[in-house]
Design a protein around this motif. Structure first.
Motif, PDB file in Angstrom:
ATOM      1  N   ILE A   1     -33.346 -53.614  -0.171  1.00  0.00           N
ATOM      2  CA  ILE A   1     -32.469 -52.691   0.584  1.00  0.00           C
ATOM      3  C   ILE A   1     -32.920 -51.243   0.339  1.00  0.00           C
ATOM      4  CG2 ILE A   1     -30.116 -51.850   0.964  1.00  0.00           C
ATOM      5  CD1 ILE A   1     -29.097 -54.596  -0.051  1.00  0.00           C
ATOM      6  N   LEU A   2     -33.199 -50.928  -0.935  1.00  0.00           N
ATOM      7  CA  LEU A   2     -33.659 -49.566  -1.251  1.00  0.00           C
ATOM      8  C   LEU A   2     -34.945 -49.257  -0.490  1.00  0.00           C
ATOM      9  CD1 LEU A   2     -33.188 -49.419  -5.158  1.00  0.00           C
ATOM     10  CD2 LEU A   2     -31.558 -48.724  -3.383  1.00  0.00           C
ATOM     11  N   ASN A   3     -35.868 -50.231  -0.503  1.00  0.00           N
ATOM     12  CA  ASN A   3     -37.137 -50.034   0.206  1.00  0.00           C
ATOM     13  C   ASN A   3     -36.919 -49.865   1.706  1.00  0.00           C
ATOM     14  OD1 ASN A   3     -39.151 -50.021  -1.838  1.00  0.00           O
ATOM     15  ND2 ASN A   3     -38.933 -52.230  -2.092  1.00  0.00           N
ATOM     16  N   ALA A   4     -35.993 -50.658   2.259  1.00  0.00           N
ATOM     17  CA  ALA A   4     -35.707 -50.554   3.704  1.00  0.00           C
ATOM     18  C   ALA A   4     -35.117 -49.185   4.033  1.00  0.00           C
ATOM     19  CB  ALA A   4     -34.755 -51.668   4.134  1.00  0.00           C
ATOM     20  N   MET A   5     -34.284 -48.668   3.143  1.00  0.00           N
ATOM     21  CA  MET A   5     -33.695 -47.343   3.356  1.00  0.00           C
ATOM     22  C   MET A   5     -34.773 -46.265   3.358  1.00  0.00           C
ATOM     23  SD  MET A   5     -30.282 -47.539   1.027  1.00  0.00           S
ATOM     24  CE  MET A   5     -28.702 -47.720   1.866  1.00  0.00           C
ATOM     25  N   LYS A   6     -35.711 -46.395   2.419  1.00  0.00           N
ATOM     26  CA  LYS A   6     -36.806 -45.417   2.351  1.00  0.00           C
ATOM     27  C   LYS A   6     -37.707 -45.541   3.574  1.00  0.00           C
ATOM     28  CE  LYS A   6     -39.009 -44.858  -1.569  1.00  0.00           C
ATOM     29  NZ  LYS A   6     -39.668 -45.170  -2.871  1.00  0.00           N
TER      30      LYS A   6
ATOM     31  N   ILE B   1     -24.359 -45.583  -3.552  1.00  0.00           N
ATOM     32  CA  ILE B   1     -24.009 -44.580  -2.532  1.00  0.00           C
ATOM     33  C   ILE B   1     -22.834 -43.748  -3.064  1.00  0.00           C
ATOM     34  CG2 ILE B   1     -23.004 -44.246  -0.228  1.00  0.00           C
ATOM     35  CD1 ILE B   1     -24.591 -46.741   0.689  1.00  0.00           C
ATOM     36  N   GLU B   2     -21.875 -44.465  -3.611  1.00  0.00           N
ATOM     37  CA  GLU B   2     -20.670 -43.835  -4.173  1.00  0.00           C
ATOM     38  C   GLU B   2     -21.017 -42.823  -5.265  1.00  0.00           C
ATOM     39  OE1 GLU B   2     -16.269 -44.087  -4.863  1.00  0.00           O
ATOM     40  OE2 GLU B   2     -17.571 -44.662  -3.205  1.00  0.00           O
ATOM     41  N   SER B   3     -21.985 -43.187  -6.135  1.00  0.00           N
ATOM     42  CA  SER B   3     -22.314 -42.324  -7.272  1.00  0.00           C
ATOM     43  C   SER B   3     -23.345 -41.250  -6.909  1.00  0.00           C
ATOM     44  CB  SER B   3     -22.853 -43.184  -8.418  1.00  0.00           C
ATOM     45  OG  SER B   3     -24.129 -43.695  -8.067  1.00  0.00           O
ATOM     46  N   GLY B   4     -23.823 -41.274  -5.669  1.00  0.00           N
ATOM     47  CA  GLY B   4     -24.771 -40.236  -5.250  1.00  0.00           C
ATOM     48  C   GLY B   4     -26.216 -40.544  -5.563  1.00  0.00           C
ATOM     49  N   LYS B   5     -26.501 -41.759  -6.060  1.00  0.00           N
ATOM     50  CA  LYS B   5     -27.896 -42.119  -6.355  1.00  0.00           C
ATOM     51  C   LYS B   5     -28.654 -42.515  -5.085  1.00  0.00           C
ATOM     52  CE  LYS B   5     -27.803 -43.426 -11.199  1.00  0.00           C
ATOM     53  NZ  LYS B   5     -29.205 -43.119 -11.547  1.00  0.00           N
ATOM     54  N   ILE B   6     -27.897 -42.877  -4.057  1.00  0.00           N
ATOM     55  CA  ILE B   6     -28.474 -43.070  -2.723  1.00  0.00           C
ATOM     56  C   ILE B   6     -27.819 -42.016  -1.833  1.00  0.00           C
ATOM     57  CG2 ILE B   6     -28.589 -44.572  -0.693  1.00  0.00           C
ATOM     58  CD1 ILE B   6     -28.482 -46.981  -2.594  1.00  0.00           C
TER      59      ILE B   6
END
Ligand SMILES: [Zn+2]
Length: 300
Positions: free
Chosen positions: A202-207, A47-52
């Motif tokens: 977590i990535l999948n849940a976010m999507k 999140i910090e690096s902007g990848k999420i």
């Protein structure tokens, strides 16, 4: 006397400012399960690096729920936080104070992902509490091929469990307030890929919830594939006194009716009531705790 700082787990909220769902991710509800905190740490860095990038709604996470247990590397300090979970009027045990912090978070969430690991060899699976379309679809979206369901019923059916609120954990509590929620068992406590499984989920849940877009190169692709199946929980055996497993059972070990799983020191044998799989066999289970569960393959 337990220091006040241990009663205040860090609750991080990322608010997109746009209306949408709230996704909550928990780590270390059990203190000796490091995959959750590790996976969440990587998400925070992304999140910090902007990848999420948050699109709508909120992302809420408590990276280490049971702070003191995590520091001591034990499952819990005074009470299994994932049982009898509800706000207590007169908190006594250490974990009762954590209930007061996490229950309000669980009451506000739309989706819950609670990251755990376990103590026997085996691969990851999703614990699905409710067999409805919304929960099944969310569970399937996490990218984990194995789903186990019917746990609460299996617990309630056990005559040795006196207080039915024992089955109330994070997912059950949040569901009382309308959340869609699952527990993800990421594999053995010490599997190096357990944190990878949690991270991908977590990535999948976010999507799935639409709260964020994620760079596809974040996904870990080196996780060993496991056979895909759904398991319906048949029941639970409580270890009521001293005894031992007859073999070094693994999670999802296939077993047949009558197979002797364990023997109490007084000679009484514990055997499988039906054909199926062992679920979370716990060799070192303390007396009066879950010794093993079993389940049968049945498509959701
Ligand atoms: Zn756990």
């Amino acid at each position: 006397m337990i220091d006040e700082k241990y009663k205040n787990p860090e609750i991080l909220t990322f608010d997109s400012g746009v209306e949408g769902s709230t996704l909550t991710v928990l780590g270390a509800v059990h203190g000796d399960e490091p995959c959750g905190p590790r996976a969440i740490k990587r998400v925070l860095a992304a999140i910090e690096s902007g990848k999420i990038r948050l699109l709508k709604g909120k992302f809420v996470t408590i990276p280490v729920v049971n702070l003191l247990a995590e520091e001591k590397n034990v499952r819990f300090v005074e009470r299994n936080l994932n049982r009898f979970l509800y706000p207590k009027e007169n908190p006594k045990d250490y974990e009762d104070f954590l209930d007061l912090k996490i229950c309000p978070v669980l009451e506000e969430t739309d989706y819950l992902l609670d990251l755990h690991s376990y103590h026997s060899k085996g691969s990851a699976f999703v614990f699905l509490g409710v067999r409805d379309e919304a929960n099944i679809s969310y569970a399937r979206a996490l990218g984990v091929p194995r789903i186990i369901y019917g746990w609460a019923d299996a617990m309630k059916a056990n005559d040795d469990v006196a207080d039915k609120r024992e089955a109330m954990g994070t997912t059950e509590y949040s569901r009382e307030f309308g959340a869609i929620s699952v527990t993800l068992e990421c594999g053995h406590h010490h599997n190096p890929e357990a944190a990878d499984v949690g991270f991908n989920a977590i990535l999948n849940a976010m999507k799935y919830t639409g709260i964020a877009e994620v760079d596809e190169d974040l996904f870990v692709t080196s996780i060993p594939e496991s056979e895909s199946y759904d398991i319906k929980m048949g029941g639970m055996f409580l270890k009521t006194r001293a005894g031992k497993f007859l073999e070094d059972w693994t999670n999802m070990n296939p077993v047949s009716t009558g197979d002797v799983i364990a023997r109490y020191d007084d000679g009484e044998e514990v055997s499988m009531p039906e054909d199926g799989f062992l679920v979370l066999p716990h060799k070192e289970a303390p007396i009066m705790s879950n010794w093993f569960f079993w389940g049968v393959p049945e498509k959701l």
